[in-house]
Scaffold this active site. Structure first.
Site, short mmCIF file in Angstrom:
data_model
loop_
_atom_site.label_atom_id
_atom_site.label_comp_id
_atom_site.label_asym_id
_atom_site.label_seq_id
_atom_site.Cartn_x
_atom_site.Cartn_y
_atom_site.Cartn_z
N GLU A 192 -7.97 -4.62 5.53
CA GLU A 192 -7.92 -4.48 4.07
C GLU A 192 -6.82 -5.37 3.47
O GLU A 192 -6.98 -5.91 2.38
CB GLU A 192 -7.66 -3.01 3.69
CG GLU A 192 -8.88 -2.14 3.92
CD GLU A 192 -8.53 -0.69 4.25
OE1 GLU A 192 -8.01 -0.43 5.35
OE2 GLU A 192 -8.79 0.17 3.41
N ASN B 223 0.87 -1.17 0.00
CA ASN B 223 0.00 0.00 0.00
C ASN B 223 0.91 1.22 0.00
O ASN B 223 1.50 1.57 1.02
CB ASN B 223 -0.88 -0.04 1.26
CG ASN B 223 -1.82 1.15 1.34
OD1 ASN B 223 -1.75 2.07 0.52
ND2 ASN B 223 -2.69 1.12 2.33
N GLU C 214 -13.35 1.69 15.75
CA GLU C 214 -12.95 0.51 16.54
C GLU C 214 -12.62 0.86 17.99
O GLU C 214 -12.62 -0.01 18.85
CB GLU C 214 -11.71 -0.14 15.90
CG GLU C 214 -12.01 -0.80 14.57
CD GLU C 214 -10.75 -1.15 13.79
OE1 GLU C 214 -9.70 -1.40 14.39
OE2 GLU C 214 -10.83 -1.17 12.54
N ARG D 37 -8.40 11.24 19.58
CA ARG D 37 -8.03 11.05 21.00
C ARG D 37 -7.79 12.39 21.70
O ARG D 37 -8.20 12.58 22.84
CB ARG D 37 -6.74 10.21 21.10
CG ARG D 37 -7.02 8.74 20.92
CD ARG D 37 -5.75 7.99 20.71
NE ARG D 37 -5.16 8.34 19.41
CZ ARG D 37 -4.33 7.58 18.74
NH1 ARG D 37 -3.94 6.44 19.25
NH2 ARG D 37 -3.85 7.94 17.57
N ASP E 283 -6.68 14.54 15.54
CA ASP E 283 -6.68 13.23 16.21
C ASP E 283 -7.84 13.16 17.20
O ASP E 283 -7.93 13.96 18.12
CB ASP E 283 -5.34 13.04 16.93
CG ASP E 283 -5.13 11.60 17.35
OD1 ASP E 283 -6.01 11.04 18.03
OD2 ASP E 283 -4.10 11.02 16.97
N ARG F 50 -2.71 -2.18 -3.24
CA ARG F 50 -3.90 -1.35 -3.04
C ARG F 50 -3.83 -0.19 -4.02
O ARG F 50 -2.86 0.57 -4.03
CB ARG F 50 -3.93 -0.80 -1.62
CG ARG F 50 -5.08 0.14 -1.44
CD ARG F 50 -5.10 0.75 -0.07
NE ARG F 50 -6.22 1.68 -0.02
CZ ARG F 50 -6.18 2.85 0.61
NH1 ARG F 50 -5.08 3.23 1.25
NH2 ARG F 50 -7.22 3.63 0.63
N ARG G 25 -10.54 16.76 6.52
CA ARG G 25 -11.38 17.12 5.37
C ARG G 25 -12.74 17.63 5.85
O ARG G 25 -13.28 17.11 6.82
CB ARG G 25 -11.61 15.90 4.46
CG ARG G 25 -10.36 15.38 3.80
CD ARG G 25 -10.72 14.30 2.77
NE ARG G 25 -9.54 13.57 2.36
CZ ARG G 25 -9.38 12.26 2.52
NH1 ARG G 25 -10.33 11.53 3.07
NH2 ARG G 25 -8.28 11.68 2.11
N HIS H 76 -12.59 3.43 0.17
CA HIS H 76 -12.57 2.50 1.31
C HIS H 76 -13.35 1.21 1.00
O HIS H 76 -13.81 0.52 1.91
CB HIS H 76 -13.25 3.11 2.56
CG HIS H 76 -12.50 4.23 3.21
ND1 HIS H 76 -13.15 5.28 3.79
CD2 HIS H 76 -11.18 4.43 3.41
CE1 HIS H 76 -12.27 6.13 4.32
NE2 HIS H 76 -11.05 5.63 4.08
P1 ADP Z 1 -6.28 6.06 8.56
O1 ADP Z 1 -7.52 6.59 7.90
O2 ADP Z 1 -5.10 6.99 8.46
O3 ADP Z 1 -5.98 4.61 8.25
P2 ADP Z 1 -6.98 5.07 11.20
O4 ADP Z 1 -8.04 4.12 10.76
O5 ADP Z 1 -5.73 4.52 11.76
O6 ADP Z 1 -6.64 6.15 10.10
O7 ADP Z 1 -7.66 6.02 12.31
C1 ADP Z 1 -7.01 7.12 12.84
C2 ADP Z 1 -7.96 7.77 13.84
O8 ADP Z 1 -8.29 6.82 14.85
C3 ADP Z 1 -7.36 8.98 14.54
O9 ADP Z 1 -8.31 10.05 14.56
C4 ADP Z 1 -7.16 8.47 15.96
O10 ADP Z 1 -7.33 9.50 16.90
C5 ADP Z 1 -8.30 7.47 16.09
N1 ADP Z 1 -8.03 6.57 17.22
C6 ADP Z 1 -7.08 5.62 17.33
N2 ADP Z 1 -7.12 5.06 18.57
C7 ADP Z 1 -8.12 5.68 19.25
C8 ADP Z 1 -8.66 5.56 20.58
N3 ADP Z 1 -8.17 4.70 21.45
N4 ADP Z 1 -9.68 6.36 20.91
C9 ADP Z 1 -10.18 7.26 20.04
N5 ADP Z 1 -9.73 7.42 18.77
C10 ADP Z 1 -8.71 6.65 18.39
#
Ligand code: ADP
Length: 400
Positions: free
Chosen positions: A384, A10, A333, A283, A281, A89, A239, A178
């Site tokens: 994926e 990827n 997740e 978090r 983010d 991918r 976005r 996706h």
């Molecule tokens: P990408 O689209 O880059 O593949 P991911 O599927 O890895 O992204 O998701 C990234 C997002 O997931 C970020 O906004 C991150 O804050 C969020 N995330 C990861 N772990 C947690 C968590 N424990 N609680 C809340 N959000 C989380």
């Protein structure tokens, strides 16, 4: 381990993720990512047999160097013999590609042509294909497209309210992205329901840095929130998602934005980051809500979740029946807070979460998080790479 491992690649603009997967057992034999490519800080992280190692990459720090490093690593650990094919991918397959495709010069040419629809993605994906072709000249290379699963959408879902010739002459329509992730988690939901996929109708919410929602009716994607580009749909990490197109003219005519500035604003400076002025983010936003009762963070989260709930509710118009809702992606997740806020706006659809289960199912766990009388609502970690490995294997071996 069988001798039929698939190397999944990827390739992003400055990163190259890879994993060597046994497509039959699903075992991940080695995985890793080359990061900060094209800069002097380029390095590669590899996870193998419980060990993780970071190694700086050599001049010219590019994708080819990363692929060559992977080849060398596979040689050193006697893993080259088990290689069966390489699965890539690819982001945009346009209307041409609705299934995994063996890559040859003609396919590469049409992926290049499709770059006008995905200028940020297809050219960098092709860099990965070319690097892998050089390194593994004997192996078949397969393209698995992010848009492919959505090619079953009906015209009423993919045609914009624009003059029709823009679709006919320039391919301006909704494609969706996706797809591999939506397909994977919807299939897992069908397994949990013990129903054939072809009779399963679910809504899947892939919530990561990029976010999209898909309506899957009897195993087929019938609508999805991303469009011609991944900018359409719900609010994402950086976005904006949907907005009044008039805003773009206002930015250009009244606020003197250039097209490039508009593109950067909508793609890189908006979403969670733009509203919160804090972070993209999830978090960080959650921490600001919980620890500091920060009002802007709270509003950001409300906007994010409300847009998702509205999209999910609107997909009731797309389905013949509704078997349940699936959350996936980094946010889907892991964030029980996001899931609660989304579900709270969907009580009229009889979606009610079991609080204890919702709090418990995080960090890679999979499971049902709804109450017994609610519509099903699951958390299903996406994979994926597993789909790309399986589809690559099936195409080359002819086995289903
Ligand atoms: P990408 O689209 O880059 O593949 P991911 O599927 O890895 O992204 O998701 C990234 C997002 O997931 C970020 O906004 C991150 O804050 C969020 N995330 C990861 N772990 C947690 C968590 N424990 N609680 C809340 N959000 C989380």
């Amino acid at each position: 381990m069988s001798n039929k491992a698939v190397l999944v690649i990827n390739c992003g603009s400055s990163s190259l993720k890879f994993s060597l997967i046994d497509p039959i057992s699903g075992e991940v034999i080695v995985s890793g990512v080359g990061e900060r490519l094209l800069s002097k800080q380029a390095f590669i992280k590899i996870a193998f047999q419980g060990n993780k190692e970071n190694t700086p990459l050599a001049v010219p720090f590019d994708h080819q160097v990363a692929v060559n490093f992977i080849v060398e690593f596979l040689h050193q650990h006697n893993l080259v013999e088990c290689l069966f094919a390489v699965g890539h991918r690819l982001v945009h397959g346009g209307e041409e590609y609705s299934t995994p495709t063996l890559i040859d010069d003609v396919v590469k040419y049409s992926i290049e042509k499709l770059a006008k629809l995905a200028p940020l993605h297809n050219p960098v994906n092709l860099i990965g294909v070319n690097a892998a072709e050089k390194a593994f000249s004997d192996l078949p290379q397969v393209a698995v497209f992010d848009t492919a699963f959505h090619q079953t959408m009906p015209a009423k879902a993919y045609i914009y309210g624009l003059p029709y010739n823009l679709y006919e002459e320039h391919g301006i329509r909704r494609y969706g992205f996706h797809g591999t992730s939506h397909y994977f988690v919807a299939k897992q939901a069908a397994k949990l329901l013990e129903k054939p996929f072809s009779q399963t109708s679910v809504i899947t919410a892939h919530l990561g840095n990029g976010c999209s929602i898909t309506a899957i009716d009897n195993g087929k994607s019938v609508d999805t929130s991303m469009g011609l580009t991944p900018l359409e749909g719900v609010v994402m990490g950086t976005r904006s998602g949907d907005l009044d197109p008039g805003i773009i003219f206002h930015l250009i005519e009244q606020l003197n934005y250039t097209p490039e500035q508009v593109s950067n604003l909508l793609n890189k400076d908006s979403g969670l980051l733009g509203i919160s002025q804090m972070s993209n983010d999830c978090r960080t936003i959650e921490e600001a809500i919980i620890n500091d009762q920060d009002e802007r963070a709270n509003l950001t989260m409300d906007i994010f979740c409300y847009r998702i709930s509205k999209t999910i509710a609107s997909y009731m118009a797309s389905l013949s029946h509704f078997d349940g809702l699936v959350f996936t992606g980094g946010i889907g997740e892991n964030s029980d807070l996001v899931r609660t806020r989304i579900a709270n706006s969907l009580h009229l659809l009889n979606i009610r979460l079991d609080e204890a289960k919702n709090t418990d199912v995080r960090f890679g766990k999979s499971g049902l998080i709804s109450t017994p009388n609610s519509q099903h609502c699951w958390v299903i970690p996406t994979n994926e790479e597993q789909v790309i490995a399986e589809q690559t294997y099936q195409l080359i071996s002819g086995e289903k």
